[in-house]
Write a protein that holds these residues in place. Structure first.
Motif, short mmCIF file in Angstrom:
data_model
loop_
_atom_site.label_atom_id
_atom_site.label_comp_id
_atom_site.label_asym_id
_atom_site.label_seq_id
_atom_site.Cartn_x
_atom_site.Cartn_y
_atom_site.Cartn_z
N VAL A 149 14.79 -20.50 20.24
CA VAL A 149 13.80 -19.58 19.51
C VAL A 149 13.33 -18.33 20.19
N LEU A 150 12.75 -18.79 21.45
CA LEU A 150 12.08 -17.83 22.44
C LEU A 150 13.27 -16.77 22.94
N GLU A 151 14.43 -17.22 23.13
CA GLU A 151 15.82 -16.40 23.38
C GLU A 151 16.09 -15.43 22.08
N LYS A 152 15.89 -15.59 20.88
CA LYS A 152 15.97 -14.82 20.00
C LYS A 152 14.69 -14.00 19.65
N HIS A 153 13.43 -14.56 20.21
CA HIS A 153 12.35 -13.69 19.84
C HIS A 153 11.30 -13.63 21.46
N PRO A 154 11.70 -12.95 22.05
CA PRO A 154 11.17 -12.91 23.48
C PRO A 154 9.86 -12.35 23.39
N ASP A 155 9.33 -11.76 22.28
CA ASP A 155 7.98 -11.02 22.08
C ASP A 155 7.06 -12.32 21.84
N VAL A 156 7.42 -13.45 21.36
CA VAL A 156 6.57 -14.59 21.19
C VAL A 156 5.71 -14.86 22.33
N GLU A 157 4.44 -15.05 22.14
CA GLU A 157 3.33 -15.08 23.40
C GLU A 157 2.78 -16.41 23.54
N ARG A 158 2.72 -17.12 22.37
CA ARG A 158 1.90 -18.47 22.47
C ARG A 158 2.71 -19.40 21.60
N ILE A 159 2.51 -20.68 21.66
CA ILE A 159 3.12 -21.57 21.03
C ILE A 159 1.93 -22.70 20.32
N GLY A 160 1.99 -23.04 18.92
CA GLY A 160 1.35 -23.84 18.53
C GLY A 160 1.90 -25.11 18.03
N ILE A 161 1.59 -26.16 17.95
CA ILE A 161 2.28 -27.49 17.55
C ILE A 161 1.41 -28.37 16.94
N GLY A 162 2.05 -28.82 15.53
CA GLY A 162 1.48 -29.81 14.95
C GLY A 162 2.23 -31.11 14.89
N THR A 163 1.79 -32.31 15.14
CA THR A 163 2.63 -33.50 15.18
C THR A 163 2.03 -34.75 14.74
N HIS A 164 2.88 -35.44 14.16
CA HIS A 164 2.60 -36.87 13.63
C HIS A 164 1.96 -37.62 14.91
N GLY A 165 0.99 -38.49 14.53
CA GLY A 165 0.27 -39.24 15.75
C GLY A 165 -1.24 -38.86 16.16
N PHE A 166 -1.81 -39.93 16.99
CA PHE A 166 -3.03 -39.46 17.43
C PHE A 166 -2.87 -38.20 18.77
N VAL A 167 -3.63 -37.13 18.68
CA VAL A 167 -3.39 -36.36 19.77
C VAL A 167 -4.91 -35.82 20.43
N ASP A 168 -4.81 -36.16 21.71
CA ASP A 168 -5.58 -35.41 22.53
C ASP A 168 -5.72 -33.94 22.50
N SER A 169 -6.27 -32.99 21.75
CA SER A 169 -6.00 -31.88 21.58
C SER A 169 -6.48 -31.09 22.84
N LYS A 170 -7.42 -31.40 23.68
CA LYS A 170 -7.89 -30.59 24.72
C LYS A 170 -6.82 -30.78 25.92
N ARG A 171 -6.14 -31.89 26.02
CA ARG A 171 -4.91 -32.02 27.16
C ARG A 171 -3.71 -31.80 26.38
N GLY A 172 -3.39 -31.76 24.99
CA GLY A 172 -2.41 -31.41 24.26
C GLY A 172 -1.31 -32.60 24.56
N ARG A 173 -1.87 -33.93 24.74
CA ARG A 173 -1.12 -35.10 24.86
C ARG A 173 -1.10 -35.94 23.59
N VAL A 174 -0.02 -36.46 23.26
CA VAL A 174 0.08 -37.43 22.43
C VAL A 174 -0.33 -38.77 22.64
N VAL A 175 -1.36 -39.15 22.35
CA VAL A 175 -2.11 -40.51 22.74
C VAL A 175 -1.22 -41.77 22.01
N TYR A 176 -0.80 -41.56 20.74
CA TYR A 176 -0.13 -42.72 20.20
C TYR A 176 0.61 -42.09 18.91
N ALA A 177 1.82 -42.45 18.82
CA ALA A 177 2.54 -42.00 17.69
C ALA A 177 3.18 -43.43 17.21
N THR A 178 3.48 -43.67 15.87
CA THR A 178 4.12 -44.73 15.42
C THR A 178 5.70 -44.76 15.81
#
Length: 289
Positions: A47-76
């Motif tokens: 995607v970034l190759e097609k859209h080089p003007d993208v500045e930031r990336i946000g991600i939503g994911t299944h699982g328990f997430v440490d949002s400060k570190r951006g780490r998936v603590v646990y996923a089923t």
């Protein structure tokens, strides 16, 4: 400014390039493949190759997430091998972009609170009634998330009935065992009714057993909302997920049940966004930075 919002699910990953006015410049889906991090990084780089003007990336994911570190603590097992993944750290190194990561229910709630059904409110609880019960809490523009185990706002695993129906989390009587789509199917089977959840609602006017089951479902949902009100004192509750698609058949019953349970009146609304809520909310994670 343009950002990339990514919604990671068990069967597909949805990605959208979104600007600060919430115009969507790309909206595409790819199958979820494993090992997940490797395929995710590959798709994001494409995607970034097609859209080089993208500045930031946000991600939503299944699982328990440490949002400060951006780490998936646990996923089923829905996302095998995903537990423990340092998503933020690895993606920032791979792309050179700022990355934020949060739980999928939280980012869906952010979309509803910022630009959806609850945009006129300051304190919102979003309930996603799907296979399980997802929850997202937005208080004065702040997402209640993270915690040492990534488990903040896991509403579905609060206890409604002690020693009640077993939950995959290992406890018994969790909220999601009574008000999710899976819970509705179980209630129907236990009552020996020949309906799907949608058919249950359609037949409530003619079938007393169907109506009794719906009354029990809305009663439990009203108790849950009341308990959450006592904790968060929210202005608004937004109900989304697959079960909300039939809300026209049970919403008035829920409101009647709420009259007997709420400490103070609150507005209860059906979510405005469907499957796009996760991608939009993930975008908002980084548009707000």
């Amino acid at each position: 400014m343009k950002v990339l919002g990514v919604d990671i699910g068990g069967t597909k990953i949805r990605m959208g390039v979104v600007d600060e006015d919430l115009n969507v410049h790309l909206d595409e889906q790819v199958p979820t493949t494993f090992p997940l991090y490797d395929s995710l990084e590959k798709e994001i780089k494409n995607v970034l190759e097609k859209h080089p003007d993208v500045e930031r990336i946000g991600i939503g994911t299944h699982g328990f997430v440490d949002s400060k570190r951006g780490r998936v603590v646990y996923a089923t097992d829905l996302l095998p091998g995903w537990s423990g993944t340092e998503v933020k750290e690895q993606l920032e190194q791979a792309t050179g972009k700022l990355v934020r990561v949060d739980n999928d229910a939280n980012v869906a709630a952010l979309a509803e609170a910022k630009v959806g059904a609850a945009k006129e409110y300051e304190r919102t609880v979003c309930l996603t009634l799907g296979t399980g019960l997802g929850g997202g809490i937005i208080l004065d523009d702040y997402i209640v998330s993270g915690g040492p185990n990534g488990g903040a706002a896991e509403i579905g695993h609060m206890i409604l009935y002690p020693n009640g129906h077993p939950c995959p989390c290992g406890h018994k009587g969790c909220f999601e065992q009574y008000v999710s789509g899976t819970a509705l199917k179980r209630r129907i089977e236990e009552a020996n009714l020949p309906y799907s959840p949608k058919e249950l609602f359609l037949n409530a006017d003619q079938d007393a057993e169907a109506k009794e089951l719906i009354d029990a479902f809305t009663f439990d949902l009203a108790v849950i909302i009341s308990s959450l009100q006592a904790t968060f004192d929210m202005d608004c509750v937004v109900i989304g997920g697959g079960v909300s698609e039939s809300a026209e058949y049970w919403f008035e019953t829920l409101k009647e049940q709420l009259d007997d349970h709420l400490l103070n009146p609150i507005d209860v609304k059906v979510a405005e966004f469907g499957n796009e809520a996760g991608m939009l909310g993930a975008s908002l994670l980084v548009l707000d930075q």
